[in-house]
Scaffold this active site. Structure first.
Site, short mmCIF file in Angstrom:
data_model
loop_
_atom_site.label_atom_id
_atom_site.label_comp_id
_atom_site.label_asym_id
_atom_site.label_seq_id
_atom_site.Cartn_x
_atom_site.Cartn_y
_atom_site.Cartn_z
N ARG A 1 -2.38 7.38 -8.04
CA ARG A 1 -2.25 7.81 -9.43
C ARG A 1 -1.47 6.75 -10.22
O ARG A 1 -0.25 6.84 -10.37
CB ARG A 1 -1.52 9.16 -9.50
N LEU B 1 0.86 -1.19 0.00
CA LEU B 1 0.00 0.00 0.00
C LEU B 1 0.89 1.23 0.00
O LEU B 1 1.53 1.54 1.00
CB LEU B 1 -0.91 0.00 1.23
N GLY B 2 0.94 1.93 -1.13
CA GLY B 2 1.78 3.12 -1.24
C GLY B 2 3.06 2.81 -2.00
O GLY B 2 3.70 1.78 -1.76
N CYS B 3 3.42 3.71 -2.92
CA CYS B 3 4.64 3.50 -3.69
C CYS B 3 5.37 4.82 -3.90
O CYS B 3 5.75 5.17 -5.01
CB CYS B 3 4.32 2.84 -5.03
N GLY B 4 5.54 5.56 -2.78
CA GLY B 4 6.29 6.80 -2.83
C GLY B 4 7.76 6.52 -2.58
O GLY B 4 8.31 5.50 -3.03
N LYS C 1 6.27 9.45 17.86
CA LYS C 1 7.26 8.41 18.12
C LYS C 1 7.43 8.17 19.62
O LYS C 1 7.58 7.03 20.06
CB LYS C 1 8.58 8.80 17.49
N VAL D 1 9.35 4.17 13.84
CA VAL D 1 10.18 5.02 14.71
C VAL D 1 11.65 4.85 14.33
O VAL D 1 12.16 3.73 14.29
CB VAL D 1 9.99 4.66 16.20
N VAL E 1 13.80 -16.53 4.32
CA VAL E 1 12.41 -16.77 4.74
C VAL E 1 12.09 -18.26 4.71
O VAL E 1 11.39 -18.79 5.59
CB VAL E 1 11.43 -15.99 3.83
N VAL F 1 9.42 5.58 0.12
CA VAL F 1 9.71 4.33 0.83
C VAL F 1 9.20 3.13 0.04
O VAL F 1 9.91 2.13 -0.13
CB VAL F 1 9.09 4.35 2.24
#
Length: 436
Positions: free
Chosen positions: A46, A9-12, A204, A131, A33, A14
């Protein structure tokens, strides 16, 4: 080995780094893993925007459908904010997904709801990146020190403010000039309010206090002061004391009068304060972060490193992702947050601190006696006092012993009304008087 499918969720800044690391380190991550990690989809606002390292076919604007898909095992959230992040994470955990988040705002404002959902649905919830960026700090509090009695957490948890204060101390820059420099280097946002007013550090601090003391703490419980009022006089006064000004996040357990381990409450606060240059936190420069944890058995531990940025934060996200993936492969789950202690968060007025006070005073006999009498009237003991200059340049510098903050505040208010005091030029709390 069946792949573990990851929804992002989110691809800015970070998120794009997370995608890059997943691809570049795919073989190593599989070995660590015990199963491949496969990106199932990336929710963005977008999708038409070009994104390096991201297959456009993975992009979607329907985040809710993505996090509840049957073929998704783990949800990684790096969009920030309260909504829709909260609804998405709750839906993911209800659907049986493991969750990794970097969302300090959500955990500080409504952590109890999110932690409660993890407990209710038996879901993993990891949030190291919330944090201090890449610094491994939350996991030691959550796991390594869980058998110890944490007494205090104190540190620098905002790189923007640390850079500004470092420029003011090292080069004599004004606050405005230092802020502009931080913005030009990308350390500060165009709107720096969250950083310079202490909101980021307060969020934080709430998370750290909750973990350290097993008690519910929200951002609203944190006493918060920013650095916009820090003046050249404050910085000069710190130098005269061989100290430096830092924005500190302080979380401490306030002991019972009988000295029992339970404590009568916790104090959680963020404000600029003087610390001696002999203290390790004083040497933390530019945009770096550092946190001291003081525990009963372990003693003093220091965590230092890059507290923000795309790659450092993505490193922390990947560490959590590997941890929850291992748990799914092994059929186990990680630690669950419990706030069994239910300690009250004490008001700032009851917090015991020291003060540095610099006064522009009238140069006449009896000034020191009158000032000392006012401090005594409020039961504030003076540790050191010195007079500087003569005539119109006369100054009085007072350093107090530890006293309740309310008493110190009342003293300063009284000083401002005295006719012998032309100006209260500098008022600054003094912390960390001794290096651990």
């Amino acid at each position: 080995m069946k792949p573990l499918r990851v929804a992002l969720l989110g691809c800015g800044t970070v998120g794009s780094e997370v995608v890059r690391l997943l691809r570049e380190q795919a073989a190593d991550l599989t070995a660590r893993v015990g199963a491949p990690l496969e990106l199932a989809g990336v929710a963005v606002r977008r999708p038409e925007r070009a994104r390096e390292h991201v297959d456009p076919g993975l992009l979607t604007t329907d985040a809710m459908s993505l996090v509840t898909r049957d073929d998704v095992d783990i949800v990684v959230e790096v969009i920030g904010g309260i909504e829709p992040a909260r609804s998405l994470l709750l839906a993911a955990m209800k659907a049986g997904k493991s969750v990794v988040t970097a969302n300090k705002a959500l955990l500080a404002e409504d952590g109890e709801t999110v932690f409660g959902a993890a407990r209710e649905y038996g879901a993993d919830l990891y949030y190291e990146a919330a944090v201090a960026g890449a610094i491994p700090l939350l996991r030691p509090l959550r796991e390594s020190l869980v058998g110890d009695h944490v007494k205090r957490v104190i540190g620098i948890v905002n790189g923007t403010t640390n850079y500004i204060l470092d420029q003011m101390d090292t080069f004599g820059a004004s606050f405005t000039d230092a802020l502009e420099e931080a913005q030009s280097l990308g350390y500060a946002e165009a709107d720096p309010t969250a950083d310079v007013e202490g909101f980021d550090a307060a969020a934080k601090a709430a998370i750290l206090a909750q973990l350290a003391f097993h008690t519910p703490v929200s951002a609203a419980d944190v006493h918060r002061e920013g650095i916009t009022e820090v003046t050249a006089a404050d910085v000069a006064g710190a130098k005269a004391m061989n100290s430096v000004v830092k924005l500190l996040a302080i979380c401490e357990r306030v002991p019972d009068p009988d000295g029992s381990n339970g404590g009568r409450g916790v104090s959680v606060r963020v404000y600029p304060a003087m610390i001696p240059r002999s203290h390790p936190l004083a040497s933390v420069r530019e945009a770096y972060n550092a946190v001291f944890v003081e525990a009963q058995s372990a003693g003093s531990l220091m965590f230092y490193g890059a507290g923000a940025g795309g790659a450092p934060t993505a490193s922390a996200v990947l560490g959590d992702l590997v941890a929850v993936a291992r748990n799914r492969v092994g059929g186990t789950r990680g630690p669950v947050e419990v706030t069994y202690a239910e300690l009250p968060v004490l008001p700032m007025g009851e917090t015991v601190t020291r003060y540095y006070v610099q006064l522009d005073v009238a140069d006449r006999s009896g000034v020191l006696a009158q000032v000392a009498e006012l401090f005594a009237r409020h039961d504030v003991s003076i540790q050191a006092v010195r007079q500087e200059g003569y005539g119109n340049d006369a100054k009085l510098v007072v350093v107090t012993h530890r006293a309740p903050d309310a008493a110190l505040a009342a003293t300063v208010e009284g000083l401002q009304r005295m006719d012998i005091v032309r100006e209260v030029a500098s008022v600054m709390r003094v912390e960390a008087d001794e290096a651990p």
